[in-house]
Design a protein around this motif. Structure first.
Motif, short mmCIF file in Angstrom:
data_model
loop_
_atom_site.label_atom_id
_atom_site.label_comp_id
_atom_site.label_asym_id
_atom_site.label_seq_id
_atom_site.Cartn_x
_atom_site.Cartn_y
_atom_site.Cartn_z
N GLY A 51 -4.71 4.69 -5.98
CA GLY A 51 -4.15 3.70 -6.88
C GLY A 51 -4.97 3.61 -8.15
O GLY A 51 -5.76 4.49 -8.47
N LYS A 65 -8.31 3.42 -3.32
CA LYS A 65 -7.33 4.00 -2.41
C LYS A 65 -6.36 2.93 -1.89
O LYS A 65 -6.76 1.81 -1.60
CB LYS A 65 -8.03 4.70 -1.25
CG LYS A 65 -8.78 5.95 -1.66
CD LYS A 65 -9.39 6.66 -0.47
CE LYS A 65 -10.10 7.93 -0.91
NZ LYS A 65 -10.73 8.65 0.23
N VAL A 66 -5.10 3.32 -1.78
CA VAL A 66 -4.04 2.43 -1.30
C VAL A 66 -3.42 3.06 -0.06
O VAL A 66 -3.15 4.27 -0.04
CB VAL A 66 -2.97 2.20 -2.38
CG1 VAL A 66 -1.82 1.36 -1.82
CG2 VAL A 66 -3.57 1.53 -3.59
N THR A 67 -3.19 2.25 0.96
CA THR A 67 -2.54 2.72 2.18
C THR A 67 -1.08 2.27 2.18
O THR A 67 -0.78 1.11 1.89
CB THR A 67 -3.25 2.18 3.43
OG1 THR A 67 -4.60 2.65 3.44
CG2 THR A 67 -2.56 2.67 4.71
N GLY A 89 -2.22 -6.81 -0.61
CA GLY A 89 -1.13 -5.87 -0.39
C GLY A 89 0.23 -6.47 -0.65
O GLY A 89 0.37 -7.57 -1.17
N LEU A 122 2.08 -2.00 1.61
CA LEU A 122 0.95 -1.47 0.85
C LEU A 122 -0.29 -2.30 1.13
O LEU A 122 -0.21 -3.54 1.16
CB LEU A 122 1.26 -1.50 -0.65
CG LEU A 122 2.43 -0.63 -1.13
CD1 LEU A 122 2.80 -1.00 -2.57
CD2 LEU A 122 2.07 0.84 -1.05
N GLY A 126 -4.57 -2.48 0.03
CA GLY A 126 -5.65 -1.90 -0.77
C GLY A 126 -6.62 -2.97 -1.26
O GLY A 126 -6.69 -4.07 -0.71
N GLU A 127 -7.34 -2.63 -2.31
CA GLU A 127 -8.37 -3.53 -2.84
C GLU A 127 -7.74 -4.66 -3.65
O GLU A 127 -6.66 -4.51 -4.24
CB GLU A 127 -9.35 -2.75 -3.72
CG GLU A 127 -10.12 -1.67 -2.99
CD GLU A 127 -11.07 -0.93 -3.90
OE1 GLU A 127 -11.27 -1.39 -5.05
OE2 GLU A 127 -11.63 0.10 -3.47
N GLU A 142 -5.58 -4.66 -7.33
CA GLU A 142 -4.59 -3.58 -7.47
C GLU A 142 -3.23 -4.19 -7.81
O GLU A 142 -2.86 -5.23 -7.29
CB GLU A 142 -4.51 -2.78 -6.17
CG GLU A 142 -3.75 -1.48 -6.27
CD GLU A 142 -4.54 -0.40 -6.99
OE1 GLU A 142 -4.08 0.02 -8.07
OE2 GLU A 142 -5.61 0.00 -6.49
N PHE A 162 0.00 -4.22 -6.97
CA PHE A 162 0.91 -3.77 -5.92
C PHE A 162 2.38 -3.93 -6.31
O PHE A 162 3.22 -3.17 -5.84
CB PHE A 162 0.63 -4.53 -4.62
CG PHE A 162 -0.71 -4.19 -4.03
CD1 PHE A 162 -0.92 -2.99 -3.40
CD2 PHE A 162 -1.77 -5.07 -4.14
CE1 PHE A 162 -2.16 -2.67 -2.86
CE2 PHE A 162 -3.01 -4.76 -3.61
CZ PHE A 162 -3.21 -3.55 -2.97
N ILE A 221 3.12 -0.75 -8.20
CA ILE A 221 3.19 0.39 -7.28
C ILE A 221 4.46 0.31 -6.44
O ILE A 221 5.14 1.32 -6.22
CB ILE A 221 1.94 0.43 -6.37
CG1 ILE A 221 0.69 0.69 -7.19
CG2 ILE A 221 2.09 1.50 -5.30
CD1 ILE A 221 -0.60 0.62 -6.40
#
Length: 239
Positions: free
Chosen positions: A177, A181-183, A204, A216, A218-219, A222, A224, A227
């Motif tokens: 991202g 990193k984004v899951t 997320g 999603l 992540g940190e 971000e 989201f 994204i």
């Protein structure tokens, strides 16, 4: 390393991550799925053991005998015995159970909670990986969820696999991202509306997608929402 040896190693050392184990998980989806199930089951057992005990419970269960023969229950030993019994029974099931059909209910866990727990459980294994995933590989993993990407994926993908996700399965992806990193999880568990969340130091988005959803994680910081919009623009129902 054959599948039986892999399972024996993971059962005896769930946190082990030597090169041989990592290669066995990368080369065999069944091995990676088994590891997911072990982590998920371990987390559920740990949660089940966290039971608040009233302060006066010990006094209430004293044996009804004379004062000279009163025996108090040793809760520490009983807890250890229970844990040992669970571990023994679980060990007997390994090799007998079709782990693809093991289901852990999500009745008391939201999609966001399940996703965050999954990310925490596998972070140590996945973080150093860079599989340089292609669009063809992404579409192959999306196929069971009846979705495909209609154009080039806009982020660098480090990791891609299927995994157990509560009482369902999911596509599990890690990509780059803007902040880190984004899951991404894609699952057939539906949700009614989009929802941003923060939990356990992570942030997320849960996003509905027809009869499915994507999540999603992540940190903090971000974007989201951005994204999520990018993903919705390229994720199309499979023809």
């Amino acid at each position: 390393m054959d599948e039986l040896e892999f399972r024996r190693r993971i059962m005896s050392e769930p946190k082990a991550r030597d090169p041989e184990l990592l290669k066995a998980m990368q080369d065999n989806d069944a091995n990676a799925k088994f590891m997911d199930d072990i982590f998920s089951m371990d987390a559920r057992i740990e949660q089940a053991m966290k039971v608040d005990v009233p302060d006066d419970l010990a006094d209430k269960i004293l044996f009804n005998q004379s004062s000279s023969n009163v025996v108090k229950v040793n809760f520490g030993k009983r807890a250890l015995s229970l844990a040992a019994s669970i571990a023994f029974a679980f060990g007997l099931l390994v090799g007998q159970v079709n782990w693809g059909s093991v289901a852990v209910s999500t009745a008391h866990a939201s999609l966001s909670e399940t996703a965050v727990q999954h990310v925490h459980d596998e972070m140590g294994f996945i973080d150093p990986l860079d599989e340089k995933v292609s669009e063809a590989q992404i579409n192959a993993k999306l196929l069971p969820f009846a979705y495909q990407i209609g154009q080039q994926f806009p982020y660098h993908v480090y990791y891609l696999n299927h995994c157990g996700f509560g009482d369902a399965n999911a596509m599990h992806m890690v990509f780059q991202g803007e902040k880190g990193k984004v899951t991404l999880f894609v699952t057939k568990i539906p949700t009614e509306q989009a929802k941003l969340f923060q939990k356990d130091g992570m942030s997320g988005l849960v996003e509905p997608m027809g009869d499915a959803s994507f999540i999603l994680v992540g940190e903090k910081g971000e974007d989201f929402t951005k994204i999520g919009e990018n993903l919705k623009n390229i994720l199309n129902p499979a023809a």
